[in-house]
Design a protein around this motif. Structure first.
Motif, PDB file in Angstrom:
ATOM      1  N   LEU A   7       0.815  -1.220   0.000  1.00  0.00           N
ATOM      2  CA  LEU A   7       0.000   0.000   0.000  1.00  0.00           C
ATOM      3  C   LEU A   7       0.847   1.269   0.000  1.00  0.00           C
ATOM      4  O   LEU A   7       0.293   2.369   0.033  1.00  0.00           O
ATOM      5  N   GLN A   8       2.163   1.116  -0.030  1.00  0.00           N
ATOM      6  CA  GLN A   8       3.011   2.284  -0.199  1.00  0.00           C
ATOM      7  C   GLN A   8       2.805   2.860  -1.598  1.00  0.00           C
ATOM      8  O   GLN A   8       2.518   2.140  -2.550  1.00  0.00           O
ATOM      9  N   ASP A   9       2.973   4.176  -1.719  1.00  0.00           N
ATOM     10  CA  ASP A   9       2.652   4.841  -2.983  1.00  0.00           C
ATOM     11  C   ASP A   9       3.354   4.222  -4.183  1.00  0.00           C
ATOM     12  O   ASP A   9       2.735   3.978  -5.225  1.00  0.00           O
ATOM     13  N   ILE A  10       4.655   3.949  -4.061  1.00  0.00           N
ATOM     14  CA  ILE A  10       5.382   3.408  -5.207  1.00  0.00           C
ATOM     15  C   ILE A  10       4.879   2.016  -5.577  1.00  0.00           C
ATOM     16  O   ILE A  10       4.794   1.654  -6.756  1.00  0.00           O
ATOM     17  N   SER A  11       4.498   1.231  -4.572  1.00  0.00           N
ATOM     18  CA  SER A  11       3.959  -0.104  -4.831  1.00  0.00           C
ATOM     19  C   SER A  11       2.606  -0.009  -5.515  1.00  0.00           C
ATOM     20  O   SER A  11       2.327  -0.725  -6.490  1.00  0.00           O
ATOM     21  N   VAL A  12       1.761   0.873  -5.009  1.00  0.00           N
ATOM     22  CA  VAL A  12       0.425   1.050  -5.593  1.00  0.00           C
ATOM     23  C   VAL A  12       0.533   1.470  -7.051  1.00  0.00           C
ATOM     24  O   VAL A  12      -0.187   0.967  -7.926  1.00  0.00           O
ATOM     25  N   ARG A  13       1.444   2.386  -7.324  1.00  0.00           N
ATOM     26  CA  ARG A  13       1.589   2.869  -8.702  1.00  0.00           C
ATOM     27  C   ARG A  13       2.041   1.748  -9.639  1.00  0.00           C
ATOM     28  O   ARG A  13       1.558   1.624 -10.754  1.00  0.00           O
ATOM     29  N   LYS A  14       2.990   0.942  -9.182  1.00  0.00           N
ATOM     30  CA  LYS A  14       3.469  -0.136 -10.033  1.00  0.00           C
ATOM     31  C   LYS A  14       2.374  -1.169 -10.291  1.00  0.00           C
ATOM     32  O   LYS A  14       2.225  -1.653 -11.414  1.00  0.00           O
ATOM     33  N   ILE A  15       1.625  -1.500  -9.262  1.00  0.00           N
ATOM     34  CA  ILE A  15       0.562  -2.495  -9.436  1.00  0.00           C
ATOM     35  C   ILE A  15      -0.550  -1.949 -10.323  1.00  0.00           C
ATOM     36  O   ILE A  15      -1.016  -2.616 -11.250  1.00  0.00           O
ATOM     37  N   THR A  16      -0.976  -0.720 -10.065  1.00  0.00           N
ATOM     38  CA  THR A  16      -2.088  -0.170 -10.842  1.00  0.00           C
ATOM     39  C   THR A  16      -1.687   0.163 -12.272  1.00  0.00           C
ATOM     40  O   THR A  16      -2.561   0.274 -13.148  1.00  0.00           O
ATOM     41  N   ASP A  17      -0.401   0.284 -12.534  1.00  0.00           N
ATOM     42  CA  ASP A  17       0.034   0.487 -13.919  1.00  0.00           C
ATOM     43  C   ASP A  17      -0.199  -0.750 -14.770  1.00  0.00           C
ATOM     44  O   ASP A  17      -0.150  -0.678 -16.004  1.00  0.00           O
ATOM     45  N   THR A  18      -0.463  -1.895 -14.141  1.00  0.00           N
ATOM     46  CA  THR A  18      -0.809  -3.098 -14.898  1.00  0.00           C
ATOM     47  C   THR A  18      -2.293  -3.129 -15.248  1.00  0.00           C
ATOM     48  O   THR A  18      -2.723  -3.985 -16.028  1.00  0.00           O
ATOM     49  N   PHE A  19      -3.080  -2.209 -14.682  1.00  0.00           N
ATOM     50  CA  PHE A  19      -4.520  -2.190 -14.938  1.00  0.00           C
ATOM     51  C   PHE A  19      -4.796  -1.632 -16.337  1.00  0.00           C
ATOM     52  O   PHE A  19      -4.058  -0.776 -16.829  1.00  0.00           O
ATOM     53  N   PRO A  20      -5.862  -2.061 -16.989  1.00  0.00           N
ATOM     54  CA  PRO A  20      -6.249  -1.446 -18.257  1.00  0.00           C
ATOM     55  C   PRO A  20      -6.737  -0.014 -18.026  1.00  0.00           C
ATOM     56  O   PRO A  20      -7.195   0.328 -16.922  1.00  0.00           O
ATOM     57  N   PRO A  21      -6.642   0.866 -19.034  1.00  0.00           N
ATOM     58  CA  PRO A  21      -7.034   2.275 -18.861  1.00  0.00           C
ATOM     59  C   PRO A  21      -8.449   2.455 -18.334  1.00  0.00           C
ATOM     60  O   PRO A  21      -8.703   3.361 -17.535  1.00  0.00           O
ATOM     61  N   ALA A  22      -9.378   1.618 -18.757  1.00  0.00           N
ATOM     62  CA  ALA A  22     -10.766   1.777 -18.310  1.00  0.00           C
ATOM     63  C   ALA A  22     -10.909   1.584 -16.811  1.00  0.00           C
ATOM     64  O   ALA A  22     -11.825   2.131 -16.190  1.00  0.00           O
ATOM     65  N   VAL A  23     -10.001   0.815 -16.207  1.00  0.00           N
ATOM     66  CA  VAL A  23     -10.025   0.618 -14.758  1.00  0.00           C
ATOM     67  C   VAL A  23      -9.172   1.676 -14.064  1.00  0.00           C
ATOM     68  O   VAL A  23      -9.559   2.221 -13.027  1.00  0.00           O
ATOM     69  N   ARG A  24      -8.008   2.001 -14.621  1.00  0.00           N
ATOM     70  CA  ARG A  24      -7.155   3.017 -14.009  1.00  0.00           C
ATOM     71  C   ARG A  24      -7.879   4.361 -13.898  1.00  0.00           C
ATOM     72  O   ARG A  24      -7.636   5.142 -12.977  1.00  0.00           O
ATOM     73  N   SER A  25      -8.786   4.645 -14.807  1.00  0.00           N
ATOM     74  CA  SER A  25      -9.496   5.928 -14.779  1.00  0.00           C
ATOM     75  C   SER A  25     -10.392   6.066 -13.559  1.00  0.00           C
ATOM     76  O   SER A  25     -10.826   7.171 -13.227  1.00  0.00           O
ATOM     77  N   ARG A  26     -10.681   4.950 -12.861  1.00  0.00           N
ATOM     78  CA  ARG A  26     -11.535   4.993 -11.678  1.00  0.00           C
ATOM     79  C   ARG A  26     -10.725   5.077 -10.385  1.00  0.00           C
ATOM     80  O   ARG A  26     -11.290   5.047  -9.296  1.00  0.00           O
ATOM     81  N   LEU A  27      -9.398   5.150 -10.464  1.00  0.00           N
ATOM     82  CA  LEU A  27      -8.581   5.174  -9.257  1.00  0.00           C
ATOM     83  C   LEU A  27      -8.680   6.522  -8.556  1.00  0.00           C
ATOM     84  O   LEU A  27      -9.011   7.536  -9.170  1.00  0.00           O
TER      85      LEU A  27
END
Length: 335
Positions: A307-327
């Motif tokens: 849940l650290q910021d850098i970890s969250v960013r790396k994990i969510t960068d694997t999400f498709p754009p349609a899902v990342r837009s809801r973060l």
């Protein structure tokens, strides 16, 4: 049994060409699409070889179960098989039983199941549900060419989904992570993949994002897709990554020279007798790779390191754009 296995099944008129990658493959489709023809050709070649008029090129031993033989049950025919790809024709009701499910999970064999109904006792992936497609004649072959096409893995995302509600499959590590990154949405735990459809029905007001483990969601996907397709103004996004653990493994958080090779060809590492689905394989892989490290993983409680910021960013960068837009990162996070 593990690996990827290629089949080429020919007669003078037709050619079936396909590759099997996981322990359970499901073939669906209407009548006259080639399912019975394929199994008949495989069966006759197994019985009489070239005298059948067919040819079969296969990377592994195979067996075809068409129907019950007099004086023998399915157990008599299948329990003796080891390291074999087993094809089973539809209209065999035993494939829906608990006993058959237990056999599939423990035998270590690969199974190709032909049936239009879902196998709710079995954990199979959305990527391994196929229909047989006829592509006409190819320039390099004389026969009518048939291949397997995935039915659900490329299911489209709903556009402009505002996701007032997000549904996750479980209530453990994945739920905790999505609770952190989807703070603008009300998060609901389904308490198991068999409850996703009920949760969709219970949250019929406003747009919904449903997140499931695609590696074991095969039996439930058809019912969910049918429900989604009849909705009117409500937009429902059904996101089906292999698993939450797979997303972490893809993220680059875990340093490993071997990991890239494993993710590129999981079939070479996921032993069918040890893992009933790739969801189990990816979970165990993540646990073993992070043992005694700051990212030590437990499915039951999420390590705060994720849940650290850098970890969250790396994990969510694997999400498709349609899902990342809801973060909940807003403009700070690329979409």
């Amino acid at each position: 049994m593990k690996g990827r296995y290629h089949f080429r099944v020919k007669s003078k008129k037709v050619l079936f060409d396909f590759t099997l990658r996981r322990n359970i493959t499901v073939i669906k489709g209407d009548s006259a699409t080639g399912k019975t023809t394929l199994l008949h050709m495989l069966y006759e070649y197994l019985r009489t070889g070239r005298e059948s008029g067919y040819s079969v090129s296969a990377d592994a031993p195979y067996y075809v179960y068409l129907r019950r033989e007099v004086g023998m049950e399915w157990e008599d025919m299948l329990f003796r098989l080891k390291d074999t790809i087993i094809f089973i024709e539809e209209n065999n009701e035993f494939v829906f039983s608990e006993k058959f499910a237990a056999f599939v999970k423990a035998s270590g064999n690969y199974f190709v199941l032909v049936n239009r109904a879902p196998f709710k006792m079995l954990p199979y992936g959305v990527h391994e549900i196929y229909e047989i497609v006829t592509a006409g004649k190819h320039a390099d072959v004389k026969e009518s060419y048939h291949y397997f096409r995935e039915l659900y893995s490329n299911y489209p995302f709903a556009e402009n989904n505002r996701a007032a509600c997000a549904i996750t499959e479980d209530s453990n590590a994945g739920f905790q992570f999505f609770s952190h990154v989807l703070k603008d949405s009300r998060l609901v735990s389904a308490g198991g993949n068999g409850n996703i459809l009920r949760c969709l029905e219970e949250n019929a007001q406003g747009d919904v994002l449903a997140i499931v483990d695609g590696a074991a969601f095969g039996a439930m996907v058809e019912g969910c897709v049918e429900y989604i397709n009849i909705q009117g103004n409500q937009r429902i996004t059904l996101w089906m990554p292999e698993s939450f653990e797979y997303l972490i493994l893809r993220s680059g958080l875990i340093p490993s020279g071997e990991l890239a090779d494993i993710l590129a060809s999981p079939w070479d590492y996921a032993e069918a007798g040890d893992y009933e689905s790739w969801e189990r394989f990816f979970t165990q892989l993540l646990i073993s790779m992070t043992k005694d490290t700051p990212f030590q993983y437990s499915k039951h409680a999420l390590n705060p390191s994720y849940l650290q910021d850098i970890s969250v960013r790396k994990i969510t960068d694997t999400f498709p754009p349609a899902v990342r837009s809801r973060l909940n990162f807003g403009k700070e996070h690329p979409t």
